[in-house]
Design a protein around this motif. Structure first.
Motif, PDB file in Angstrom:
ATOM      1  N   LEU A   1       0.861  -1.173   0.000  1.00  0.00           N
ATOM      2  CA  LEU A   1       0.000   0.000   0.000  1.00  0.00           C
ATOM      3  C   LEU A   1       0.902   1.228   0.000  1.00  0.00           C
ATOM      4  N   ASP A   2       0.551   2.177  -0.850  1.00  0.00           N
ATOM      5  CA  ASP A   2       1.320   3.418  -0.993  1.00  0.00           C
ATOM      6  C   ASP A   2       0.406   4.573  -0.590  1.00  0.00           C
ATOM      7  N   TYR A   3       0.754   5.244   0.519  1.00  0.00           N
ATOM      8  CA  TYR A   3      -0.051   6.363   1.006  1.00  0.00           C
ATOM      9  C   TYR A   3       0.460   7.716   0.515  1.00  0.00           C
ATOM     10  N   LEU A   4       1.534   7.712  -0.292  1.00  0.00           N
ATOM     11  CA  LEU A   4       2.078   8.969  -0.808  1.00  0.00           C
ATOM     12  C   LEU A   4       1.393   9.400  -2.097  1.00  0.00           C
ATOM     13  N   HIS A   5       0.940   8.404  -2.874  1.00  0.00           N
ATOM     14  CA  HIS A   5       0.410   8.714  -4.193  1.00  0.00           C
ATOM     15  C   HIS A   5      -1.011   8.171  -4.318  1.00  0.00           C
TER      16      HIS A   5
ATOM     17  N   GLN B   1      -5.496  10.079  12.855  1.00  0.00           N
ATOM     18  CA  GLN B   1      -4.062  10.298  13.076  1.00  0.00           C
ATOM     19  C   GLN B   1      -3.419   9.199  13.914  1.00  0.00           C
ATOM     20  N   PRO B   2      -4.099   8.650  14.951  1.00  0.00           N
ATOM     21  CA  PRO B   2      -3.469   7.553  15.712  1.00  0.00           C
ATOM     22  C   PRO B   2      -3.112   6.343  14.861  1.00  0.00           C
ATOM     23  N   ALA B   3      -3.831   6.142  13.749  1.00  0.00           N
ATOM     24  CA  ALA B   3      -3.510   5.016  12.870  1.00  0.00           C
ATOM     25  C   ALA B   3      -2.135   5.186  12.225  1.00  0.00           C
ATOM     26  N   ILE B   4      -1.742   6.431  11.984  1.00  0.00           N
ATOM     27  CA  ILE B   4      -0.414   6.720  11.443  1.00  0.00           C
ATOM     28  C   ILE B   4       0.632   6.606  12.547  1.00  0.00           C
ATOM     29  N   ALA B   5       0.320   7.155  13.714  1.00  0.00           N
ATOM     30  CA  ALA B   5       1.259   7.120  14.837  1.00  0.00           C
ATOM     31  C   ALA B   5       1.572   5.690  15.257  1.00  0.00           C
ATOM     32  N   LEU B   6       0.586   4.805  15.156  1.00  0.00           N
ATOM     33  CA  LEU B   6       0.794   3.410  15.529  1.00  0.00           C
ATOM     34  C   LEU B   6       1.924   2.792  14.721  1.00  0.00           C
ATOM     35  N   TYR B   7       1.902   2.992  13.415  1.00  0.00           N
ATOM     36  CA  TYR B   7       2.971   2.442  12.572  1.00  0.00           C
ATOM     37  C   TYR B   7       4.303   3.145  12.839  1.00  0.00           C
ATOM     38  N   ARG B   8       4.236   4.449  13.054  1.00  0.00           N
ATOM     39  CA  ARG B   8       5.485   5.178  13.341  1.00  0.00           C
ATOM     40  C   ARG B   8       6.137   4.634  14.603  1.00  0.00           C
ATOM     41  N   ASP B   9       5.319   4.274  15.601  1.00  0.00           N
ATOM     42  CA  ASP B   9       5.855   3.708  16.833  1.00  0.00           C
ATOM     43  C   ASP B   9       6.538   2.363  16.606  1.00  0.00           C
ATOM     44  N   HIS B  10       6.230   1.711  15.480  1.00  0.00           N
ATOM     45  CA  HIS B  10       6.846   0.425  15.156  1.00  0.00           C
ATOM     46  C   HIS B  10       7.816   0.546  13.984  1.00  0.00           C
TER      47      HIS B  10
ATOM     48  N   ILE C   1       7.704   2.325  11.129  1.00  0.00           N
ATOM     49  CA  ILE C   1       7.210   2.452   9.758  1.00  0.00           C
ATOM     50  C   ILE C   1       6.514   3.809   9.629  1.00  0.00           C
ATOM     51  N   ASP C   2       7.023   4.646   8.742  1.00  0.00           N
ATOM     52  CA  ASP C   2       6.464   5.982   8.521  1.00  0.00           C
ATOM     53  C   ASP C   2       5.651   5.944   7.233  1.00  0.00           C
ATOM     54  N   LEU C   3       4.330   5.950   7.375  1.00  0.00           N
ATOM     55  CA  LEU C   3       3.470   5.860   6.198  1.00  0.00           C
ATOM     56  C   LEU C   3       3.590   7.080   5.294  1.00  0.00           C
ATOM     57  N   ALA C   4       4.172   8.162   5.804  1.00  0.00           N
ATOM     58  CA  ALA C   4       4.411   9.346   4.976  1.00  0.00           C
ATOM     59  C   ALA C   4       5.666   9.192   4.114  1.00  0.00           C
ATOM     60  N   LYS C   5       6.417   8.108   4.346  1.00  0.00           N
ATOM     61  CA  LYS C   5       7.648   7.873   3.571  1.00  0.00           C
ATOM     62  C   LYS C   5       7.732   6.464   3.013  1.00  0.00           C
TER      63      LYS C   5
ATOM     64  N   PRO D   1      -3.451  10.205  -0.113  1.00  0.00           N
ATOM     65  CA  PRO D   1      -3.922   9.223   0.876  1.00  0.00           C
ATOM     66  C   PRO D   1      -3.435   9.526   2.289  1.00  0.00           C
ATOM     67  N   ILE D   2      -2.183   9.951   2.437  1.00  0.00           N
ATOM     68  CA  ILE D   2      -1.659  10.203   3.784  1.00  0.00           C
ATOM     69  C   ILE D   2      -2.363  11.405   4.408  1.00  0.00           C
ATOM     70  N   ALA D   3      -2.702  12.403   3.599  1.00  0.00           N
ATOM     71  CA  ALA D   3      -3.444  13.554   4.127  1.00  0.00           C
ATOM     72  C   ALA D   3      -4.857  13.133   4.531  1.00  0.00           C
ATOM     73  N   ARG D   4      -5.472  12.283   3.731  1.00  0.00           N
ATOM     74  CA  ARG D   4      -6.822  11.807   4.067  1.00  0.00           C
ATOM     75  C   ARG D   4      -6.793  10.969   5.348  1.00  0.00           C
ATOM     76  N   LEU D   5      -5.801  10.098   5.480  1.00  0.00           N
ATOM     77  CA  LEU D   5      -5.696   9.264   6.675  1.00  0.00           C
ATOM     78  C   LEU D   5      -5.413  10.117   7.905  1.00  0.00           C
ATOM     79  N   GLU D   6      -4.568  11.127   7.760  1.00  0.00           N
ATOM     80  CA  GLU D   6      -4.266  12.041   8.872  1.00  0.00           C
ATOM     81  C   GLU D   6      -5.530  12.731   9.357  1.00  0.00           C
ATOM     82  N   ALA D   7      -6.370  13.140   8.431  1.00  0.00           N
ATOM     83  CA  ALA D   7      -7.601  13.852   8.806  1.00  0.00           C
ATOM     84  C   ALA D   7      -8.597  12.916   9.492  1.00  0.00           C
ATOM     85  N   MET D   8      -8.636  11.667   9.056  1.00  0.00           N
ATOM     86  CA  MET D   8      -9.617  10.724   9.604  1.00  0.00           C
ATOM     87  C   MET D   8      -9.158  10.059  10.885  1.00  0.00           C
TER      88      MET D   8
END
Length: 571
Positions: A315-319, A356-365, A367-371, A347-354
């Motif tokens: 899954l690509d959240y950048l494009h 944000q903890p879903a993004i932080a969860l991966y970052r804590d493990h 994985i940066d969904l923004a990259k 996609p990453i902007a849409r996920l952030e708006a809906m």
């Protein structure tokens, strides 16, 4: 072998096990022991989703709901009516008990526990405290267990259930640090060991979740609906469900071949607009469902097709998906994103708006969904079948209870999130019945001899299960795997608890015993018509379908219930 005594033993430290132990302590059980492989292991403490769901009776708004309505919606043709009714009846009480223990379920300004709709649901019964609902549940329940002073035997792996003429007599456990066996003589054994995750290679269960259903099968318990599993898209580097907002953000699906070339395979196979519509629907319809093979479950099939061709899927959240534009979305998707304030450019902007903890969860493990692109597979996520239990969550073996995901109280289409309610309702019922059943631990238990275990590596069996017996099933492959498992079990040898590899061999035996039962059920179900009625029972390696127990006729006249309750008729 050293021996100790506890009238009631609870195995497992997830939501079901902790609630069983806590309930028994509140009832006044003085001879109680909680046994766990690792207090911080297991699915309850280490898994979740975009917003992990707790499904319960509706407690907000003007929509009508009732215990009977909830029981009806849980009582599919392959589900027993009495367990469905018990889960519905206990729903509100168990939920409010969790709230009293500190679970921060959200309310509106007037105190209503508002909800949302989930898969296979007809009302907005679902609630959540975010991605880690079950983790917070275990922490709240563990605090209560400690307040009650429950004895806990940590780092102890259940190895063998010993039965006598009257049912359960003892539990042999492997002490992981001392590398020796300990016998616990007991009258009641409540197994809360979770789903049998370790029978598959591709699974979203956390690494720390094994399951030990084979113990119960070996003791004579029978299975119910063992063919019924839930599979869905999940990340593999960090195991997590990719449901809800992870899909509604409309990420781009790509596969990468051996030469590093990217393919936007969904758009190629379905067309651009249909691909976007199906991605959005996967948020609501995350589990693979044969009834949706021409709809959203086509996504799962296409992901597996790419994997089978040797390509990795991401899954690509950048494009954006190819052809993305707001006016090319379905009306449902466009309105949903608009209402969430998420009709944004990426996609990453849409996920952030809906979410944000879903993004932080991966970052804590890490994985940066923004990259980073996120590798995915279709994975085993939940066992809707399990050990067959009655309305007190007791198996056909007297004194042996099974709660949580290890219990087979669901059929094919459980509403999403019901598993967490089931952990609380089932363990409540089991604890109350065990407390009142009058059984006592035996004075002595006959010698059982050494534990015999198979040798070898579990990986091949897990890979074969994923290949032949997951959301796509191959009867010839399942037959071959079943025969290989029988041969491995037949070659079992006495095992020394102090020897290297004893724990791995214990787990291998459990994998093989569980696979044998599950494959028997799957092969039987493969020959049946679609959506058969009744519960699929598996015992002694054979499977057959029996009528589901009907929804019970129950007394609802208050004075009669009050009288019978005072007389202890419902213990």
């Amino acid at each position: 072998m050293r021996e100790i005594v506890a009238r009631t033993v609870v195995v497992g430290s997830g939501c079901a096990g902790l609630n069983a132990a806590d309930t028994l302590a509140e009832l006044g059980e003085e001879s109680l022991l909680l046994v766990t492989e690792d207090m911080n292991a297991g699915t309850s403490r280490n898994t979740g989703s975009d917003k992990q769901t707790y499904y319960k009776l509706s407690l907000a708004g003007d929509e009508g709901d009732s215990v009977g309505a909830l029981a009806h919606d849980l009582n599919y043709p392959d589900v027993n009516g009495d367990t469905a009714l018990c889960e519905a009846a206990a729903s509100a009480g168990c939920f409010f008990r969790l709230c009293a223990l500190g679970m921060p379920f959200p309310t509106n300004a007037y105190g209503e526990y508002v909800g949302y709709q989930t898969d296979h649901d007809v009302r907005r019964r679902a609630t959540s405290v975010g991605p880690l609902t079950s983790k917070l549940m275990t922490e709240a329940l563990e605090r209560s267990v400690h307040r009650h002073g429950v004895r806990i035997l940590d780092r102890a792996l259940a190895a063998r259930i010993v039965t006598g003429p009257d049912g359960v007599a003892a539990l042999d456990v492997y002490l992981r640090d001392e590398k020796e066996l300990l016998r616990i003589r007991c009258a009641n054994l409540i197994l809360c060991t979770g789903g049998p995750a370790h029978i598959y290679q591709d699974r979203v269960y956390p690494e720390s979740q094994h399951g030990m259903s084979g113990l119960a099968f070996a003791a004579g318990a029978r299975g119910a609906n063992l063919d019924c599993w839930q599979y869905g898209l999940a990340s593999v580097a960090f195991r997590w469900n990719l449901s809800g907002s992870y899909q509604q953000a409309l990420p781009r699906y790509i596969s990468v071949d051996a030469q590093g070339v990217e393919h936007e395979f969904l758009a190629d196979a379905l067309g651009e607009e249909t691909a976007m519509a199906m991605i959005f629907l996967k948020g609501y319809q995350w589990p693979f469902d044969e009834a949706r093979l021409n709809g959203s479950s086509r996504v799962d099939m296409l992901v597996r097709q790419e994997n089978d061709a040797g390509r990795n899927v991401y899954l690509d959240y950048l494009h954006n998906p190819r052809g993305y534009a707001p006016d090319r979305l379905t009306q449902e998707a466009r309105e949903y994103l608009t209402n969430c304030g998420a009709l944004l450019d990426t996609p990453i902007a849409r996920l952030e708006a809906m979410n944000q903890p879903a993004i932080a969860l991966y970052r804590d493990h890490g994985i940066d969904l923004a990259k980073d692109k996120l590798e995915i597979r279709v994975c085993a996520q939940h066992h809707n079948g399990g050990l067959d239990v009655d309305a007190h969550w007791q198996t056909c073996v007297p004194g042996l209870y099974v709660c949580g995901e290890a219990a087979g109280t669901f059929g094919r289409k459980r509403p999403g999130g019901t598993a967490l309610n089931a952990t609380q309702a089932g363990s409540l019922r089991a604890a109350r019945h065990a407390f009142h059943n009058g059984r006592q631990a035996p004075e002595t238990v006959a010698e059982e001899g050494p534990i015999c275990l198979p040798t070898g590596d579990a990986t091949g069996f897990q890979q074969a299960m994923t290949r032949f017996a997951a959301f796509r099933r191959d009867p010839d492959g399942m037959q071959c795997l079943m025969q290989a498992g029988k041969q491995a079990l037949a070659a079992s040898l006495p095992a020394d608890p102090g020897a290297e590899g004893f724990e791995e061999r214990l787990l291998l035996r459990d994998i093989l015993l569980t696979q044998q039962a599950v494959l028997s059920a799957m092969l039987y179900a493969y020959q049946e018509k679609p959506d058969p009625e009744g519960v699929l029972i598996t015992e002694a390696g054979e499977s057959h379908r029996i009528p589901a127990r009907p929804m019970p006729e129950r007394e609802l006249w208050f004075e009669q219930v009050w009288k019978q309750f005072r007389e202890g008729r419902y213990d």
